[in-house]
Scaffold this motif. Structure first.
Motif, PDB file in Angstrom:
ATOM      1  N   THR A  21       3.714 -11.724  65.571  1.00 44.77           N
ATOM      2  CA  THR A  21       4.785 -12.575  66.087  1.00 44.77           C
ATOM      3  C   THR A  21       6.124 -12.142  65.510  1.00 44.77           C
ATOM      4  O   THR A  21       6.196 -11.474  64.485  1.00 44.77           O
ATOM      5  N   THR A  22       7.162 -12.547  66.206  1.00 48.28           N
ATOM      6  CA  THR A  22       8.529 -12.299  65.766  1.00 48.28           C
ATOM      7  C   THR A  22       9.346 -13.532  66.124  1.00 48.28           C
ATOM      8  O   THR A  22       8.975 -14.281  67.023  1.00 48.28           O
ATOM      9  N   ASP A  23      10.430 -13.726  65.423  1.00 48.61           N
ATOM     10  CA  ASP A  23      11.268 -14.885  65.741  1.00 48.61           C
ATOM     11  C   ASP A  23      12.594 -14.472  66.376  1.00 48.61           C
ATOM     12  O   ASP A  23      13.531 -15.247  66.442  1.00 48.61           O
ATOM     13  N   ASN A  24      12.655 -13.241  66.870  1.00 45.29           N
ATOM     14  CA  ASN A  24      13.909 -12.773  67.469  1.00 45.29           C
ATOM     15  C   ASN A  24      13.997 -13.043  68.976  1.00 45.29           C
ATOM     16  O   ASN A  24      14.945 -12.626  69.620  1.00 45.29           O
ATOM     17  N   GLY A  25      12.986 -13.691  69.552  1.00 43.15           N
ATOM     18  CA  GLY A  25      13.031 -14.052  70.964  1.00 43.15           C
ATOM     19  C   GLY A  25      12.645 -12.944  71.922  1.00 43.15           C
ATOM     20  O   GLY A  25      12.723 -13.116  73.130  1.00 43.15           O
ATOM     21  N   SER A  37       7.242 -13.458  70.728  1.00 47.60           N
ATOM     22  CA  SER A  37       8.079 -14.501  70.126  1.00 47.60           C
ATOM     23  C   SER A  37       7.470 -15.883  70.347  1.00 47.60           C
ATOM     24  O   SER A  37       8.098 -16.778  70.915  1.00 47.60           O
TER      25      SER A  37
END
Length: 159
Positions: A21-25, A37
């Motif tokens: 996962t990433t939180d940068n969209g 995201s």
């Protein structure tokens, strides 16, 4: 993947990849990791499928363009391309409708297998059967097509 969570594995272009996962969209592949995201399983699956379909459109169009140019000598028309998940085939061709359908799951296989399936479907515009003449056309472009078929059946088969 059968589950959508951090660490889930899937094949893409013949290589095992993992989901993170990433939180940068954004959704993107970096090395062997696909970053989504979202951390919720349902949202991860939706993002994954959206990404996979975008990849299929881009990759399959590149292969169809390449094979179309190679088949120019046979005066084969540029086909309408459909992408969908199929249970029993990697691809299909309806010469009378000028249509090729490629299985979304083909993205799990190595690029040379995608090329083989694309050639196989284009060859149906010349011979709409699996006669020796059909296979001779396929063999002109993919001399080791039997090995590709075997690899697809045994290592990547979800069919």
């Amino acid at each position: 993947p059968t589950e959508f969570k951090i660490g889930s594995e899937f094949y893409f272009l013949g290589r095992k990849r993992i989901i993170s996962t990433t939180d940068n969209g954004e959704t993107y592949l970096s090395g062997d990791t696909l970053y989504l995201s979202a951390s919720d399983s349902d949202k991860m699956q939706k993002l994954f499928m959206k990404w996979l379909k975008e990849q299929a459109n881009n990759i399959f169009t590149q292969y169809v363009d390449k094979v179309y140019a190679e088949f120019e000598v046979y005066k084969v028309p540029y086909p309408k391309i459909t992408i969908r998940t199929m249970k029993t085939q990697w691809g299909s061709c309806i010469p009378t409708k000028n249509k090729i359908t490629l299985n979304l799951l083909l993205l799990a296989t190595p690029p040379e297998c995608i090329y083989y399936v694309t050639v196989h479907e284009f060859a149906h515009f010349i011979y709409p059967n699996h006669s020796p003449l059909f296979w001779s056309i396929v063999a002109k472009f993919v001399p080791d097509y039997k090995e590709k078929r075997k690899l697809m059946r045994h290592q990547y088969s979800t069919l």
